[in-house]
Design a protein around this motif. Structure first.
Motif, PDB file in Angstrom:
ATOM      1  N   TYR A  66     119.828 -28.809  76.859  1.00 15.07           N
ATOM      2  CA  TYR A  66     118.945 -30.134  77.204  1.00 15.07           C
ATOM      3  C   TYR A  66     117.991 -30.261  75.934  1.00 15.07           C
ATOM      4  CZ  TYR A  66     115.938 -33.592  77.679  1.00 15.07           C
ATOM      5  OH  TYR A  66     114.896 -34.875  77.884  1.00 15.07           O
ATOM      6  N   VAL A  67     117.848 -31.090  74.896  1.00 12.93           N
ATOM      7  CA  VAL A  67     117.466 -30.326  74.357  1.00 12.93           C
ATOM      8  C   VAL A  67     116.170 -32.253  74.364  1.00 12.93           C
ATOM      9  CG1 VAL A  67     116.726 -30.369  71.767  1.00 12.93           C
ATOM     10  CG2 VAL A  67     118.767 -29.128  73.042  1.00 12.93           C
ATOM     11  N   SER A  68     114.544 -32.067  74.032  1.00  9.85           N
ATOM     12  CA  SER A  68     114.222 -33.062  74.666  1.00  9.85           C
ATOM     13  C   SER A  68     113.093 -33.104  73.481  1.00  9.85           C
ATOM     14  CB  SER A  68     112.673 -33.290  75.812  1.00  9.85           C
ATOM     15  OG  SER A  68     112.317 -34.085  75.797  1.00  9.85           O
ATOM     16  N   ALA A  69     113.244 -34.769  73.208  1.00 11.65           N
ATOM     17  CA  ALA A  69     111.537 -35.135  72.162  1.00 11.65           C
ATOM     18  C   ALA A  69     110.260 -35.573  72.524  1.00 11.65           C
ATOM     19  CB  ALA A  69     112.891 -36.244  71.334  1.00 11.65           C
ATOM     20  N   ASP A  70     110.796 -35.304  73.567  1.00 10.18           N
ATOM     21  CA  ASP A  70     109.274 -35.513  74.523  1.00 10.18           C
ATOM     22  C   ASP A  70     107.983 -35.121  73.878  1.00 10.18           C
ATOM     23  OD1 ASP A  70     109.524 -37.599  77.142  1.00 10.18           O
ATOM     24  OD2 ASP A  70     110.594 -36.309  77.629  1.00 10.18           O
ATOM     25  N   THR A  71     106.958 -35.927  73.520  1.00  6.40           N
ATOM     26  CA  THR A  71     105.598 -35.034  73.120  1.00  6.40           C
ATOM     27  C   THR A  71     104.828 -34.825  74.091  1.00  6.40           C
ATOM     28  OG1 THR A  71     105.145 -37.877  72.835  1.00  6.40           O
ATOM     29  CG2 THR A  71     106.006 -35.901  70.701  1.00  6.40           C
ATOM     30  N   GLU A  72     104.977 -35.463  74.866  1.00  4.46           N
ATOM     31  CA  GLU A  72     104.090 -35.143  76.375  1.00  4.46           C
ATOM     32  C   GLU A  72     104.696 -34.252  77.737  1.00  4.46           C
ATOM     33  OE1 GLU A  72     101.524 -38.579  77.615  1.00  4.46           O
ATOM     34  OE2 GLU A  72     101.546 -39.262  76.093  1.00  4.46           O
ATOM     35  N   GLU A  73     103.457 -33.188  77.898  1.00  2.88           N
ATOM     36  CA  GLU A  73     104.451 -32.358  78.873  1.00  2.88           C
ATOM     37  C   GLU A  73     104.553 -32.669  80.328  1.00  2.88           C
ATOM     38  OE1 GLU A  73     104.283 -27.569  80.370  1.00  2.88           O
ATOM     39  OE2 GLU A  73     102.458 -28.380  79.524  1.00  2.88           O
TER      40      GLU A  73
END
Length: 146
Positions: A66-73
Motif C-alpha cells: 500500500y502506497v498512501s498519499a496521505d499528508t496527516e499521520e
C-alpha cells in the motif's frame, strides 16, 4: 527490488519489516496507490483482500504494498487499519513519492503491477481486477517466467 532495497515497510499491526525480507519470495509486486480521502475504495480493498487470499492458496508469489498519499499521520494510520494483511510504505517516507513518480501516478486509486525487478506488468491493475476478479492472477502471472 532496487527502489525498496534499504527500505522498511510497515504492517497493519504497526511492526516494521525490511522490504527485501517482505518481498523475498515474491515474483510479482502489486502497488496499491490510494489515500484516506479517496472515496469509494472499500469495494476495491475487498477485491484486493480476496485476490491476496487466492494468491496464498495458489502460491502465485504476489505481494501487495500500500502506497498512501496521505499528508496527516492520523489519516494514514486510520486508512492503514482498513487495508488487508499486506505491507505499506510508512508515513512520509520518500519511497512513496519515488514510486508515484516512477509509475506516473496522477490520480487515485491506482494499482500498478510489476515484476520483482520493477518492470511493469500492468498500469491498469484496478480496471483489470474489477473486470476479472481473482482470475486476474492468471493474467498477471503469465508475465512472469517460472
Amino acid at each position: 527490488m532496487d527502489m525498496l532495497e534499504n527500505e522498511k515497510l510497515i504492517m497493519k499491526d504497526g511492526h516494521q519489516i525490511l522490504a527485501v525480507k517482505y518481498l523475498k519470495n515474491a515474483k510479482i509486486v502489486i502497488y496499491f496507490f490510494s489515500a484516506s480521502w479517496v472515496e469509494n475504495t472499500r469495494d476495491l480493498v475487498d477485491k484486493l483482500k480476496t485476490l491476496y487470499d487466492e494468491n496464498l492458496k495458489r502460491n502465485t508469489k504476489m505481494e501487495i504494498i500500500y502506497v498512501s498519499a496521505d499528508t496527516e499521520e492520523t489519516h494514514f494510520q486510520k486508512d492503514l487499519s482498513k487495508q488487508g494483511p499486506w505491507a505499506a510504505i510508512p508515513f512520509k517516507n520518500n519511497a512513496a513519492d519515488t514510486l508515484r513518480w516512477r509509475y506516473d501516478i496522477t490520480c487515485l486509486p491506482q494499482i500498478v503491477v510489476v515484476k520483482k525487478d520493477g518492470s511493469i506488468i500492468s498500469r491498469k491493475g484496478k480496471d483489470e481486477l474489477e473486470k476479472l476478479g481473482i482470475n486476474v492472477i492468471v493474467t498477471w502471472s503469465d508475465y512472469v517466467q517460472t
